[in-house]
Design an enzyme around this catalytic site. Structure first.
Site, PDB file in Angstrom:
ATOM      1  N   ALA A 199     -54.526  40.855   0.985  1.00  0.00           N
ATOM      2  CA  ALA A 199     -54.153  39.636   0.780  1.00  0.00           C
ATOM      3  C   ALA A 199     -52.729  40.157   0.751  1.00  0.00           C
ATOM      4  CB  ALA A 199     -54.571  39.742  -0.929  1.00  0.00           C
ATOM      5  N   PHE A 258     -52.156  46.946 -12.504  1.00  0.00           N
ATOM      6  CA  PHE A 258     -50.581  46.866 -12.865  1.00  0.00           C
ATOM      7  C   PHE A 258     -49.983  47.400 -11.505  1.00  0.00           C
ATOM      8  CE2 PHE A 258     -50.464  44.699 -17.061  1.00  0.00           C
ATOM      9  CZ  PHE A 258     -51.396  44.704 -17.165  1.00  0.00           C
ATOM     10  N   TYR A 301     -47.671  34.442  -5.789  1.00  0.00           N
ATOM     11  CA  TYR A 301     -48.416  35.721  -6.020  1.00  0.00           C
ATOM     12  C   TYR A 301     -49.508  35.430  -6.890  1.00  0.00           C
ATOM     13  CZ  TYR A 301     -50.136  40.459  -6.008  1.00  0.00           C
ATOM     14  OH  TYR A 301     -50.913  41.257  -5.986  1.00  0.00           O
ATOM     15  N   ASP A 345     -60.094  44.214   9.028  1.00  0.00           N
ATOM     16  CA  ASP A 345     -58.950  44.082   9.139  1.00  0.00           C
ATOM     17  C   ASP A 345     -58.582  43.488  10.317  1.00  0.00           C
ATOM     18  OD1 ASP A 345     -57.025  46.418   6.979  1.00  0.00           O
ATOM     19  OD2 ASP A 345     -55.990  45.300   8.902  1.00  0.00           O
TER      20      ASP A 345
END
Ligand code: UDP
Length: 349
Positions: free
Chosen positions: A75, A169, A141, A32
């Protein structure tokens, strides 16, 4: 026990995954660059600072550890931002993922779990969205994630990798421990914004659009607790122990909540009569996104444990009222201020 690379493990869903992997007895290595993630979230496993955009950094990483698989959370994920900066989204979400997959191939690492999204579908043609529902993303996106799904399908066939794409979701909530949670700056997501407002923060939040073709005119989404998502990833890794090829799952509860229903639930759980005005639609938003969870249930044995909206909101409220959350945000602000000062100095010098 296995060793997993978690790209984006200092971020919201990635950090919950690290905790879950650690609890399941696995070794965790986080990659990261802390561009959006938090140092305070690095509580499980080792941390290697760097970006998946940098193939040489990835090669060093893959030389240092023998990974059994990779989970990819690193992302950009904001619909509205992707409408304004599409190239940034294709660069980071598609090109950088290709980098990662290329290095995985060099080092013969075969298991890959990918964070995808319900935004691959666009405006739904049925009440519940199953995996084979047509994909027609309404924003860069969603399209960036769909492109990677296609790259994975081709890569599985050509190179023998095994991949699972999990289409989230709406991720929501926080680990009940209070150690980690969602901390974006600026925050754009509905539940954290409402909860932060209820916790007394001065934050602008309005209902985006009241003229959708839904029961109360506001957008309907399927909210899934972040720990339920982490659980699905663990099951996906187990699935890839024996399943070859590419597998796609929609991760949702099958129950949608309108924006107005979420506002009411936050009022109820917090006891705060927060005043939320209405505004125009947000570009790129489909009216209704609710998953059919049947496939994930049948194949992975997965179903969300947090089935009540109130229980999800309670964990979010607990986190957003915490000193840890405030400390993370203060640290991010300090880093941003120091960076802006350094930029000013170099511009003057
Ligand atoms: N939303 C809203 N006000 C806000 C933030 C979000 O009305 O301040 C709406 C948004 O337009 C969408 C839903 O809440 O219909 C969920 O948005 P969120 O950004 O949380 O997640 P997304 O669906 O973009 O992944």
């Amino acid at each position: 026990m296995a060793t997993y690379l978690v790209c984006g493990g200092a971020g919201y869903i990635g950090s919950h995954m690290c905790k879950r992997l650690h609890e399941a007895g696995h070794e965790v290595v986080v990659c990261d660059d802390l561009s959006t993630g938090h140092a305070g979230a690095l509580l499980w496993g080792k941390h290697e600072f760097g970006s998946i955009e940098d193939a040489n950094f990835l090669r060093t990483l893959f030389s240092k550890y023998a990974f059994d698989g990779v989970l990819h959370f690193a992302a950009l994920s904001l619909v509205a931002e992707s409408m304004r900066h599409p190239q940034r989204y294709y660069q980071h979400n598609v090109a950088a993922t290709l980098n990662l997959l290329g290095v995985m191939r060099e080092f013969e690492v075969k298991k890959f779990v990918f964070s995808s999204t319900a935004a691959v579908f666009g405006e739904p043609q049925s009440r519940l969205i199953a995996e084979d529902h047509p994909t027609a993303p309404m924003n860069p996106y969603g399209l960036s994630k769909l492109m990677v799904e296609q790259i994975l399908r081709d890569s599985c066939r050509a190179y023998g990798i095994r991949a699972v794409s999990l289409r989230y979701f709406n991720a929501a909530g926080a680990d009940p421990s209070g150690l980690i949670g969602e901390a974006h700056d600026p925050e754009t997501h509905l539940i954290p914004k409402l909860v932060r407002k209820a916790a007394g923060e001065d934050i602008v939040v309005a209902i985006n659009g009241t003229d959708y073709a839904t029961e109360d005119g506001t957008c309907v989404r399927d909210y899934v607790h972040v720990n339920d998502l982490a659980d699905a990833h663990l099951r996906a890794l187990e699935h890839l122990d024996y399943a070859v090829g590419m597998h796609t799952f929609n991760l949702g509860s099958g129950r949608g909540y309108s924006v107005r229903e979420v506002v009411d639930a936050v009022r109820e759980v917090s006891g705060e009569p927060i005043d939320i005005p209405t505004t125009s639609r947000r570009p790129g938003d489909p009216s209704h996104l609710v998953a059919s969870g049947k496939h994930a249930k049948a194949v992975l044995g997965w179903a969300p444990r947090y089935t009540a909206m109130g229980a999800i909101i309670e964990t979010a409220l607990n986190w957003h009222s915490s000193a840890t959350f405030r400390a993370w945000m203060a640290e991010k602000e300090a880093v941003a201020t120091a960076g802006a000062r350094a930029d000013q100095h170099s511009a003057q010098g």
